[in-house]
Scaffold this motif. Structure first.
Motif, mmCIF file in Angstrom:
data_model
loop_
_atom_site.group_PDB
_atom_site.id
_atom_site.type_symbol
_atom_site.label_atom_id
_atom_site.label_comp_id
_atom_site.label_asym_id
_atom_site.label_seq_id
_atom_site.Cartn_x
_atom_site.Cartn_y
_atom_site.Cartn_z
ATOM 1 N N GLN A 61 0.810 -1.230 0.000
ATOM 2 C CA GLN A 61 0.000 0.000 0.000
ATOM 3 C C GLN A 61 0.836 1.270 0.000
ATOM 4 O O GLN A 61 0.327 2.338 -0.317
ATOM 5 C CB GLN A 61 -0.938 -0.013 1.213
ATOM 6 C CG GLN A 61 -1.961 -1.135 1.127
ATOM 7 C CD GLN A 61 -2.878 -1.207 2.319
ATOM 8 O OE1 GLN A 61 -2.506 -0.803 3.420
ATOM 9 N NE2 GLN A 61 -4.065 -1.731 2.116
ATOM 10 N N TYR A 115 4.807 -1.732 13.376
ATOM 11 C CA TYR A 115 3.500 -1.219 13.829
ATOM 12 C C TYR A 115 2.392 -2.063 13.194
ATOM 13 O O TYR A 115 2.524 -2.526 12.057
ATOM 14 C CB TYR A 115 3.350 0.250 13.421
ATOM 15 C CG TYR A 115 1.959 0.791 13.572
ATOM 16 C CD1 TYR A 115 1.445 1.098 14.820
ATOM 17 C CD2 TYR A 115 1.144 0.966 12.462
ATOM 18 C CE1 TYR A 115 0.155 1.564 14.953
ATOM 19 C CE2 TYR A 115 -0.147 1.439 12.582
ATOM 20 C CZ TYR A 115 -0.639 1.734 13.836
ATOM 21 O OH TYR A 115 -1.911 2.182 13.960
ATOM 22 N N ILE A 116 1.325 -2.253 13.940
ATOM 23 C CA ILE A 116 0.178 -3.018 13.431
ATOM 24 C C ILE A 116 -1.092 -2.207 13.639
ATOM 25 O O ILE A 116 -1.377 -1.773 14.749
ATOM 26 C CB ILE A 116 0.050 -4.374 14.166
ATOM 27 C CG1 ILE A 116 1.290 -5.230 13.904
ATOM 28 C CG2 ILE A 116 -1.211 -5.105 13.721
ATOM 29 C CD1 ILE A 116 1.316 -6.517 14.720
ATOM 30 N N ASN A 117 -1.818 -1.960 12.556
ATOM 31 C CA ASN A 117 -3.121 -1.306 12.638
ATOM 32 C C ASN A 117 -4.178 -2.411 12.660
ATOM 33 O O ASN A 117 -4.499 -3.007 11.629
ATOM 34 C CB ASN A 117 -3.306 -0.388 11.418
ATOM 35 C CG ASN A 117 -4.650 0.323 11.426
ATOM 36 O OD1 ASN A 117 -5.639 -0.173 11.963
ATOM 37 N ND2 ASN A 117 -4.688 1.494 10.799
ATOM 38 N N GLU A 118 -4.689 -2.675 13.866
ATOM 39 C CA GLU A 118 -5.619 -3.794 14.039
ATOM 40 C C GLU A 118 -6.933 -3.555 13.296
ATOM 41 O O GLU A 118 -7.527 -4.484 12.752
ATOM 42 C CB GLU A 118 -5.919 -3.995 15.537
ATOM 43 C CG GLU A 118 -4.708 -4.341 16.392
ATOM 44 C CD GLU A 118 -4.371 -5.821 16.356
ATOM 45 O OE1 GLU A 118 -5.194 -6.610 15.854
ATOM 46 O OE2 GLU A 118 -3.272 -6.174 16.817
ATOM 47 N N ALA A 119 -7.395 -2.304 13.291
ATOM 48 C CA ALA A 119 -8.711 -2.011 12.722
ATOM 49 C C ALA A 119 -8.759 -2.310 11.234
ATOM 50 O O ALA A 119 -9.739 -2.862 10.732
ATOM 51 C CB ALA A 119 -9.075 -0.551 12.994
ATOM 52 N N TYR A 120 -7.703 -1.934 10.519
ATOM 53 C CA TYR A 120 -7.718 -2.100 9.061
ATOM 54 C C TYR A 120 -6.738 -3.146 8.560
ATOM 55 O O TYR A 120 -6.479 -3.230 7.363
ATOM 56 C CB TYR A 120 -7.446 -0.749 8.390
ATOM 57 C CG TYR A 120 -8.567 0.241 8.589
ATOM 58 C CD1 TYR A 120 -9.847 -0.043 8.126
ATOM 59 C CD2 TYR A 120 -8.360 1.440 9.252
ATOM 60 C CE1 TYR A 120 -10.880 0.848 8.320
ATOM 61 C CE2 TYR A 120 -9.388 2.343 9.444
ATOM 62 C CZ TYR A 120 -10.652 2.046 8.975
ATOM 63 O OH TYR A 120 -11.676 2.931 9.167
ATOM 64 N N GLN A 126 -3.538 -3.386 8.611
ATOM 65 C CA GLN A 126 -2.382 -2.843 7.901
ATOM 66 C C GLN A 126 -1.171 -2.950 8.826
ATOM 67 O O GLN A 126 -1.291 -2.706 10.031
ATOM 68 C CB GLN A 126 -2.603 -1.373 7.525
ATOM 69 C CG GLN A 126 -1.471 -0.789 6.671
ATOM 70 C CD GLN A 126 -1.533 0.730 6.587
ATOM 71 O OE1 GLN A 126 -1.469 1.437 7.593
ATOM 72 N NE2 GLN A 126 -1.690 1.250 5.371
ATOM 73 N N GLU A 186 3.103 -1.878 9.308
ATOM 74 C CA GLU A 186 4.219 -1.058 8.836
ATOM 75 C C GLU A 186 5.498 -1.859 9.051
ATOM 76 O O GLU A 186 5.683 -2.464 10.105
ATOM 77 C CB GLU A 186 4.275 0.259 9.617
ATOM 78 C CG GLU A 186 5.410 1.169 9.165
ATOM 79 C CD GLU A 186 5.551 2.373 10.085
ATOM 80 O OE1 GLU A 186 5.001 3.424 9.766
ATOM 81 O OE2 GLU A 186 6.218 2.235 11.138
ATOM 82 N N LYS A 234 4.239 0.124 3.918
ATOM 83 C CA LYS A 234 2.903 -0.125 4.460
ATOM 84 C C LYS A 234 2.256 -1.230 3.660
ATOM 85 O O LYS A 234 2.218 -1.186 2.430
ATOM 86 C CB LYS A 234 2.051 1.140 4.421
ATOM 87 C CG LYS A 234 2.513 2.161 5.459
ATOM 88 C CD LYS A 234 1.696 3.418 5.407
ATOM 89 C CE LYS A 234 2.196 4.377 6.482
ATOM 90 N NZ LYS A 234 1.604 5.708 6.344
#
Lengths: 139, 81
Positions: A81, A105-110, A112, A114, A133
Motif C-alpha cells: 500500500q 507497527y500493526i493497525n488492528e482495525a484495518y 495494515q 508497517e 505499508k
C-alpha cells in the motif's frame, strides 16, 4: 513463499533474504524502464563521475522491497500500500545484498502493518532504508 | 490535552498524509471536503493518528465517525483513560 496471516504477525517479527546483482538484472531493468542514463549503462562515464563502476538502478535494488513483502513478510497475503525509500550508498554489479524487514507497527482495525526495512551490501553497509505499508488480506 | 491541541496535531498528520502543507482541517472536514481522502489514505490517517497519539481504534468505532470533529470526540475519550 511465507504465508503469515494477520493474527500471526507481531511487532518485531523479522524476515530477510540475500541476492546478488548481475548484468542480466541491469539489462532486464533497462529493457523494462527505458532508463538509459549513462551512469547506469556506461562504466567509463560512471568512473569519470567518481564511481568505481556503472551504478545499479536504485529502483532495481528497491524492487527487492517488493519481494520482501510479497514473498517473505507477510508473503502470500500481502497487499503493498505504500513505500518510502531513502538511498544512502551506491550499489554495483556483483554486490551481494541482504534485504531485511521488521514489523514496526500493526493497525488492528484495518489489518495494515508497517515494516521498517533496509538493504545492506556485503560490507554490511546500509545502501537504502524504507518504510513499507502493507495490507494483510484474509486467508 | 485540549480539543484545540488535538486538532492542531491532527492537522499536521493530515498535511503529511495528503502531502499538502497548507491544508486547513476543520471539525466539519470529511472525505467529501478533502479531495484525496480515499480509502487508502483513510487507513494511513488512522495509522498515523494511532502512532502519534499512542491510542488504538476498533473498526466499529471508526465506521461511526462522520467528520474530523467526531474523530476528536473519540480521541478525547481515549486520551482521558
Amino acid at each position: 513463499m511465507n504465508d503469515y496471516g494477520f493474527s500471526d504477525i507481531y511487532v518485531g517479527l523479522e524476515e530477510s533474504f540475500v541476492t546478488t546483482i548481475d548484468d542480466s538484472m541491469m539489462k532486464n531493468f533497462l529493457d523494462i524502464s527505458g532508463d538509459n542514463n549513462p551512469l547506469h549503462v556506461n562504466a567509463d562515464y560512471a568512473k569519470d563521475k567518481g564511481f568505481s563502476d556503472k551504478v545499479v538502478y536504485g529502483l532495481l535494488t528497491s524492487s527487492f522491497y517488493s519481494t520482501l513483502v510479497g514473498v517473505y513478510l507477510p508473503g502470500k497475503y500481502c497487499l503493498l500500500q505504500g513505500l518510502n525509500i531513502q538511498f544512502s550508498k551506491p550499489v554495483f554489479c556483483g554486490d551481494t545484498l541482504k534485504i531485511i524487514g521488521k514489523v514496526s507497527y500493526i493497525n488492528e482495525a484495518y489489518k495494515q502493518i508497517e515494516i521498517k526495512a533496509r538493504i545492506l551490501n556485503q560490507k554490511d553497509q546500509k545502501v537504502s532504508r524504507a518504510t513499507i505499508k502493507v495490507g494483510v488480506m484474509d486467508e | 490535552m485540549t480539543r484545540e491541541e488535538i486538532l492542531n496535531g491532527v492537522q499536521e498528520i493530515f498535511r503529511d498524509v495528503f502531502d499538502e502543507e497548507d491544508l486547513i482541517v476543520e471539525e466539519s472536514s470529511n472525505s467529501d471536503t478533502i479531495e484525496d481522502w480515499d480509502s487508502l489514505n483513510h487507513i494511513n490517517l488512522v495509522s498515523a493518528i494511532e502512532m502519534e497519539f499512542g491510542i488504538r481504534f476498533a473498526l466499529g468505532e471508526l465506521t461511526a465517525l462522520k467528520n474530523v470533529g467526531d474523530m476528536i470526540d473519540l480521541m478525547l475519550k481515549k486520551l482521558a483513560k
